[in-house]
Design a protein around this motif. Structure first.
Motif, PDB file in Angstrom:
ATOM      1  N   CYS A 419       0.707  -7.484   4.925  1.00 39.10           N
ATOM      2  CA  CYS A 419      -0.568  -7.051   4.350  1.00 39.10           C
ATOM      3  C   CYS A 419      -0.370  -6.140   3.147  1.00 39.10           C
ATOM      4  CB  CYS A 419      -1.397  -6.324   5.411  1.00 39.10           C
ATOM      5  SG  CYS A 419      -0.585  -4.873   6.117  1.00 39.10           S
ATOM      6  N   LEU A 420       0.827  -5.586   2.981  1.00 36.99           N
ATOM      7  CA  LEU A 420       1.066  -4.611   1.914  1.00 36.99           C
ATOM      8  C   LEU A 420       1.808  -5.186   0.702  1.00 36.99           C
ATOM      9  CD1 LEU A 420       2.082  -1.545   4.119  1.00 36.99           C
ATOM     10  CD2 LEU A 420      -0.177  -2.124   3.208  1.00 36.99           C
ATOM     11  N   ASN A 421       2.226  -6.452   0.783  1.00 44.68           N
ATOM     12  CA  ASN A 421       3.020  -6.961  -0.348  1.00 44.68           C
ATOM     13  C   ASN A 421       2.627  -8.372  -0.787  1.00 44.68           C
ATOM     14  OD1 ASN A 421       4.088  -8.748   1.493  1.00 44.68           O
ATOM     15  ND2 ASN A 421       6.127  -7.856   1.543  1.00 44.68           N
ATOM     16  N   SER A 422       1.456  -8.842  -0.368  1.00 43.41           N
ATOM     17  CA  SER A 422       1.157 -10.254  -0.630  1.00 43.41           C
ATOM     18  C   SER A 422      -0.172 -10.484  -1.347  1.00 43.41           C
ATOM     19  CB  SER A 422       1.145 -11.011   0.709  1.00 43.41           C
ATOM     20  OG  SER A 422       0.166 -10.460   1.563  1.00 43.41           O
ATOM     21  N   ALA A 423      -0.690  -9.442  -2.015  1.00 45.67           N
ATOM     22  CA  ALA A 423      -2.036  -9.582  -2.593  1.00 45.67           C
ATOM     23  C   ALA A 423      -2.062  -9.270  -4.082  1.00 45.67           C
ATOM     24  CB  ALA A 423      -3.008  -8.659  -1.863  1.00 45.67           C
ATOM     25  N   ASP A 424      -3.079  -9.817  -4.764  1.00 44.94           N
ATOM     26  CA  ASP A 424      -3.495  -9.353  -6.090  1.00 44.94           C
ATOM     27  C   ASP A 424      -4.767  -8.542  -5.869  1.00 44.94           C
ATOM     28  OD1 ASP A 424      -1.440 -10.449  -7.534  1.00 44.94           O
ATOM     29  OD2 ASP A 424      -2.530 -12.262  -8.110  1.00 44.94           O
ATOM     30  N   ILE A 425      -4.718  -7.236  -6.158  1.00 39.65           N
ATOM     31  CA  ILE A 425      -5.840  -6.337  -5.873  1.00 39.65           C
ATOM     32  C   ILE A 425      -6.493  -5.915  -7.182  1.00 39.65           C
ATOM     33  CG2 ILE A 425      -6.563  -4.163  -4.821  1.00 39.65           C
ATOM     34  CD1 ILE A 425      -4.126  -4.364  -2.997  1.00 39.65           C
ATOM     35  N   GLY A 426      -7.781  -6.249  -7.337  1.00 42.86           N
ATOM     36  CA  GLY A 426      -8.535  -5.865  -8.528  1.00 42.86           C
ATOM     37  C   GLY A 426      -9.538  -4.774  -8.206  1.00 42.86           C
ATOM     38  N   SER A 451      -3.578   2.465  -3.994  1.00 40.10           N
ATOM     39  CA  SER A 451      -2.477   1.712  -4.611  1.00 40.10           C
ATOM     40  C   SER A 451      -1.126   2.139  -4.054  1.00 40.10           C
ATOM     41  CB  SER A 451      -2.498   1.886  -6.131  1.00 40.10           C
ATOM     42  OG  SER A 451      -3.713   1.405  -6.669  1.00 40.10           O
ATOM     43  N   LYS A 452      -0.983   3.433  -3.754  1.00 42.50           N
ATOM     44  CA  LYS A 452       0.293   3.952  -3.237  1.00 42.50           C
ATOM     45  C   LYS A 452       0.700   3.278  -1.935  1.00 42.50           C
ATOM     46  CE  LYS A 452      -0.105   8.679  -5.064  1.00 42.50           C
ATOM     47  NZ  LYS A 452      -0.407  10.097  -4.692  1.00 42.50           N
ATOM     48  N   GLU A 453      -0.255   2.792  -1.176  1.00 44.28           N
ATOM     49  CA  GLU A 453       0.034   2.219   0.139  1.00 44.28           C
ATOM     50  C   GLU A 453       0.698   0.847   0.062  1.00 44.28           C
ATOM     51  OE1 GLU A 453      -0.451   3.787   3.058  1.00 44.28           O
ATOM     52  OE2 GLU A 453      -1.077   5.534   1.898  1.00 44.28           O
ATOM     53  N   PHE A 454       0.692   0.206  -1.101  1.00 42.18           N
ATOM     54  CA  PHE A 454       1.168  -1.171  -1.221  1.00 42.18           C
ATOM     55  C   PHE A 454       2.559  -1.245  -1.847  1.00 42.18           C
ATOM     56  CE2 PHE A 454      -3.412  -1.404  -0.954  1.00 42.18           C
ATOM     57  CZ  PHE A 454      -3.620  -2.475  -0.100  1.00 42.18           C
ATOM     58  N   THR A 483       5.683  -2.004 -11.454  1.00 43.29           N
ATOM     59  CA  THR A 483       6.264  -0.973 -10.584  1.00 43.29           C
ATOM     60  C   THR A 483       5.175   0.015 -10.180  1.00 43.29           C
ATOM     61  OG1 THR A 483       6.860   0.604 -12.329  1.00 43.29           O
ATOM     62  CG2 THR A 483       8.455  -1.153 -11.833  1.00 43.29           C
ATOM     63  N   LYS A 484       5.385   0.674  -9.062  1.00 48.74           N
ATOM     64  CA  LYS A 484       4.389   1.631  -8.568  1.00 48.74           C
ATOM     65  C   LYS A 484       4.201   2.807  -9.528  1.00 48.74           C
ATOM     66  CE  LYS A 484       4.103   1.997  -4.159  1.00 48.74           C
ATOM     67  NZ  LYS A 484       4.282   2.333  -2.736  1.00 48.74           N
ATOM     68  N   PRO A 485       5.271   3.415 -10.068  1.00 49.69           N
ATOM     69  CA  PRO A 485       5.071   4.513 -11.021  1.00 49.69           C
ATOM     70  C   PRO A 485       4.264   4.087 -12.250  1.00 49.69           C
ATOM     71  CG  PRO A 485       7.338   4.515 -10.247  1.00 49.69           C
ATOM     72  CD  PRO A 485       6.715   3.253  -9.741  1.00 49.69           C
ATOM     73  N   ASP A 486       4.522   2.871 -12.762  1.00 49.26           N
ATOM     74  CA  ASP A 486       3.774   2.394 -13.947  1.00 49.26           C
ATOM     75  C   ASP A 486       2.294   2.203 -13.612  1.00 49.26           C
ATOM     76  OD1 ASP A 486       6.018   2.449 -15.489  1.00 49.26           O
ATOM     77  OD2 ASP A 486       6.418   0.293 -15.368  1.00 49.26           O
ATOM     78  N   ILE A 487       2.011   1.680 -12.414  1.00 50.22           N
ATOM     79  CA  ILE A 487       0.622   1.481 -11.996  1.00 50.22           C
ATOM     80  C   ILE A 487      -0.095   2.827 -11.882  1.00 50.22           C
ATOM     81  CG2 ILE A 487      -0.815   0.853 -10.007  1.00 50.22           C
ATOM     82  CD1 ILE A 487      -0.114  -1.549 -11.653  1.00 50.22           C
ATOM     83  N   VAL A 590      -9.621   6.043   2.855  1.00 49.31           N
ATOM     84  CA  VAL A 590      -8.392   5.287   2.519  1.00 49.31           C
ATOM     85  C   VAL A 590      -7.716   4.710   3.761  1.00 49.31           C
ATOM     86  CG1 VAL A 590      -6.054   5.473   1.564  1.00 49.31           C
ATOM     87  CG2 VAL A 590      -7.995   6.460   0.325  1.00 49.31           C
ATOM     88  N   PRO A 591      -7.426   5.505   4.810  1.00 44.30           N
ATOM     89  CA  PRO A 591      -6.737   4.928   5.984  1.00 44.30           C
ATOM     90  C   PRO A 591      -7.502   3.777   6.619  1.00 44.30           C
ATOM     91  CG  PRO A 591      -6.717   7.330   6.083  1.00 44.30           C
ATOM     92  CD  PRO A 591      -7.654   6.955   4.982  1.00 44.30           C
ATOM     93  N   ARG A 592      -8.831   3.905   6.695  1.00 42.76           N
ATOM     94  CA  ARG A 592      -9.614   2.849   7.342  1.00 42.76           C
ATOM     95  C   ARG A 592      -9.599   1.569   6.511  1.00 42.76           C
ATOM     96  NH1 ARG A 592     -16.097   2.636   8.312  1.00 42.76           N
ATOM     97  NH2 ARG A 592     -16.132   0.558   9.233  1.00 42.76           N
ATOM     98  N   ILE A 593      -9.685   1.711   5.177  1.00 43.73           N
ATOM     99  CA  ILE A 593      -9.650   0.522   4.311  1.00 43.73           C
ATOM    100  C   ILE A 593      -8.318  -0.207   4.471  1.00 43.73           C
ATOM    101  CG2 ILE A 593      -9.639  -0.271   1.912  1.00 43.73           C
ATOM    102  CD1 ILE A 593     -11.569   2.074   1.305  1.00 43.73           C
ATOM    103  N   ILE A 594      -7.222   0.540   4.443  1.00 43.23           N
ATOM    104  CA  ILE A 594      -5.888  -0.061   4.607  1.00 43.23           C
ATOM    105  C   ILE A 594      -5.776  -0.714   5.981  1.00 43.23           C
ATOM    106  CG2 ILE A 594      -3.414   0.429   4.787  1.00 43.23           C
ATOM    107  CD1 ILE A 594      -4.443   0.548   1.937  1.00 43.23           C
ATOM    108  N   ARG A 595      -6.271  -0.048   6.991  1.00 37.25           N
ATOM    109  CA  ARG A 595      -6.209  -0.598   8.358  1.00 37.25           C
ATOM    110  C   ARG A 595      -6.980  -1.903   8.448  1.00 37.25           C
ATOM    111  NH1 ARG A 595      -7.276   3.832  10.654  1.00 37.25           N
ATOM    112  NH2 ARG A 595      -9.524   3.584  10.973  1.00 37.25           N
ATOM    113  N   ASN A 596      -8.158  -1.958   7.832  1.00 34.23           N
ATOM    114  CA  ASN A 596      -8.957  -3.188   7.872  1.00 34.23           C
ATOM    115  C   ASN A 596      -8.312  -4.311   7.083  1.00 34.23           C
ATOM    116  OD1 ASN A 596     -10.703  -1.602   9.308  1.00 34.23           O
ATOM    117  ND2 ASN A 596     -12.509  -2.042   8.086  1.00 34.23           N
TER     118      ASN A 596
END
Length: 607
Positions: A419-426, A451-454, A483-487, A590-596
């Motif tokens: 769930c944390l590495n397979s999406a394009d998030i807009g 964004s940090k969670e992915f 990369t996460k720092p660039d994002i 944030v935690p609930r959104i990531i959990r869902n």
């Protein structure tokens, strides 16, 4: 006369007292002379299994060296009676590899035994066994006497074995409800005693059979070894490669509840030697590996990886869907074709690629390498976790344990789809005048926290952002930063726009400018944040997003309209729409959104 009679009576009494005192003294002397029997601790070998010893509770002395893997152990804490007694003691930490005395107690058979690696001993898992035991330090309970000689099970008739009840020198202060004084007591709550007395026929028929492991559930992976069968490897090195595979099969606790393993061999063209469902235990795997013959030809590694991606990890070949897919590629020297593109497609299909390169090209051979630095291009992380370089084939055996540890590390298998590495998030961000500069910065911090969670990279999760008022602006697309720092820096640089609130137009714009450029194999997530009711209609754009497979989360703040959020959000709205009363409380969601997001991902069929 009376005096004489009195004197005689006194003499009789005196003589009686003398005899009484002498008798007591004699009893004490006899007591001193009777020595209590000395308890001798029985010595056993490392390979003695608990099931072979009939005694329900006993103390034994183990020799040194029982940490050896050939002394099989099944379970953790509670061990199946098929286990080595001393091996289990080392695994549990009661005993070191130098040996010593331990207390063993038989308990009921378990419906399942969990394997684990502890104190240098690999314990295997087991679905069930008829009897169990536990080990502890040599500290017997008060009032319990243990046998100096153990009673072992044998092939004698049931009647003969029944006689063992009367010969086992075991007494205990813990009596059974029906035990009579002086009888031996074998009763303990919850215990199962086998081989002592009458044994059921079905137990006798299976007593010598080795249990078949269901596999280590802590290493539930679908594993493909892609081995080098090219002509350049030679027969001797090919045999070493096969021995390496056999050692891996031995180290893995293979089974339907744990890891499954198949083999693909490449040369000019790849071919499956056996797939994931062909062999369901380590013993059969080793036998199959021994029968593999060398194919010959070129080292077309890229073609082999493409073959694995397209055919190997299919349901028909035993792919279980919920287990991570792992491909370990062995290369002698260097490939004769390109691997980068094939590996990228494999990773994007959810396959964790590991590369083991043996005898890499020296300086004067590098001109022959088709794709320089091919190993780093093939794997998803250049942190040496996914790639191992071995100087020569004779050192290959040293990589067995490190490799097994890595392919079983569920937390670090980040290249397969999660769930944390397979999406394009807009992110679609409301920049209207009602938000204000200070609150807009809070919104950006909320976007950064999500964004940090992915896991962010070209092949993992990608992030894009749109800001809207009456108009819309693409802040950055999915392919802009990898990369996460660039994002996080890009999010920080987004400038506040100010204006009206046309949320419907913003959703349409995001579909055209962001999600049209999303990769086909990526999940598409839209996270929209707004603080008010839209000036335009949101229903048609929201419906278009749902029809295009874009999962939409609607986050409302302050004056946002709840009914509008539910229209924008993907069904069911309760899992995809969120409302907070003020901007400073955004971080709490944030935690609930990531959990869902993860719950929804995990509920879908995998691979």
């Amino acid at each position: 006369m009376g005096i004489v009679v009195f004197t005689m009576k006194a003499s009789v009494i005196e003589m009686f007292l003398v005899l009484l005192v002498t008798g007591i003294h004699s009893d004490k002397e006899m007591t001193r002379k009777i020595k209590r029997p000395k308890f001798t601790v029985p010595q056993i070998n490392c390979d003695v299994k608990a099931g072979k010893i009939i005694n329900p509770e006993f103390i034994v002395k183990c020799p040194a060296g029982c940490q050896d893997p050939k002394y099989h152990v099944y379970g953790t804490g509670v061990y199946a009676s098929y286990s080595s007694v001393c091996g289990a003691a080392v695994h549990s930490g009661v005993l070191s590899n130098s040996g010593g005395k331990i207390l063993v107690r038989k308990v009921a058979g378990q419906s399942g035994y969990k394997g684990s690696f502890s104190n240098g001993v690999q314990s295997l898992s087991l679905p069930r066994w008829r009897e169990s035991f536990v080990v502890s330090e040599n500290k017997p309970p008060k009032g319990v006497i243990y046998p100096s000689t153990l009673t072992y099970s044998s092939s004698k008739s049931p009647a003969a074995r029944a006689d063992l009840w009367s010969t086992t020198p075991y007494t205990s202060s813990r009596k059974s409800p029906s035990a009579k004084p002086g009888e031996m007591d074998f009763w303990k709550p919850g215990s199962v005693l086998l081989d002592a007395g009458f044994v059921p026929k079905e137990e006798l028929s299976t007593q010598s059979l080795e249990p078949v492991s269901q596999g280590d559930p802590n290493c539930k992976v679908d594993l493909s070894f892609v081995i080098d069968g090219s002509s350049s490897i030679g027969k001797r090195r090919f045999r070493i490669q096969k021995q390496f595979l056999a050692d891996i099969a031995q180290a893995l606790d293979v089974g339907p509840a744990g890891p499954l393993m198949g083999v693909v061999q490449y040369g000019d063209n790849p071919a499956t030697q056996f797939n994931l469902k062909t062999h369901m235990n380590s013993r059969d795997l080793k036998t199959a590996i021994e029968k593999i013959s060398q194919r010959g030809g070129l080292s077309n590694v890229g073609r082999a990886i493409s073959f694995v991606t397209k055919t190997f990890f299919s349901k028909a070949n035993g792919n279980r869907g919920g287990a991570p897919n792992v491909a370990v590629v062995l290369v002698d020297g260097w490939p004769t074709d390109k691997v980068e593109e094939a590996s990228r497609l494999a990773r994007e299909s959810g396959i964790n690629i590991f590369f083991i390169t043996v005898e890499a090209a020296v300086e004067n051979e590098k001109r022959h390498v088709v794709e320089p630095n091919f190993a780093n291009k093939a794997v998803c992380r250049t942190n040496s976790f996914y790639s191992i370089n071995v100087q020569n084939w004779f050192s290959l055996h040293k990589t067995v344990q490190p490799l097994v540890k890595r392919v079983c590390d569920m937390d670090r298998l980040a290249c397969s789809k999660t769930c944390l590495n397979s999406a394009d998030i807009g992110f679609v961000i409301d920049g209207s005048s009602s938000v204000g500069t200070s609150n807009f910065r809070t919104v950006l911090q909320f976007v950064a926290n999500l964004s940090k969670e992915f896991e962010i990279s070209e092949t993992d999760t990608r992030i894009g952002a749109v800001q809207y008022t009456y108009e819309q602006r693409l802040e950055f697309g999915f392919d802009k930063y990898s990369t996460k720092p660039d994002i996080l820096n890009a999010i920080k640089r987004v400038g506040y726009w100010s204006g009206g609130t046309s949320t419907g137009a913003a959703i349409h714009y995001a579909l055209e400018q962001l999600f049209k450029k999303s990769k086909p194999n990526k999940r598409k997530l839209m996270i929209l944040i707004t603080d008010g009711r839209s000036y335009d209609d949101v229903r048609i754009p929201a419906m278009a997003a749902h029809q295009k497979g874009v999962i939409t989360y609607a986050i409302g703040v302050a004056w946002a309209a709840q009914d509008e959020l539910e229209v924008i959000a993907t069904h069911p709205a309760r899992d995809h729409s969120f409302f907070v009363d003020e901007f400073d409380n955004l971080y709490k969601s944030v935690p609930r959104i990531i959990r869902n997001i993860c719950a929804e991902f995990n509920a879908q069929p995998r691979n």
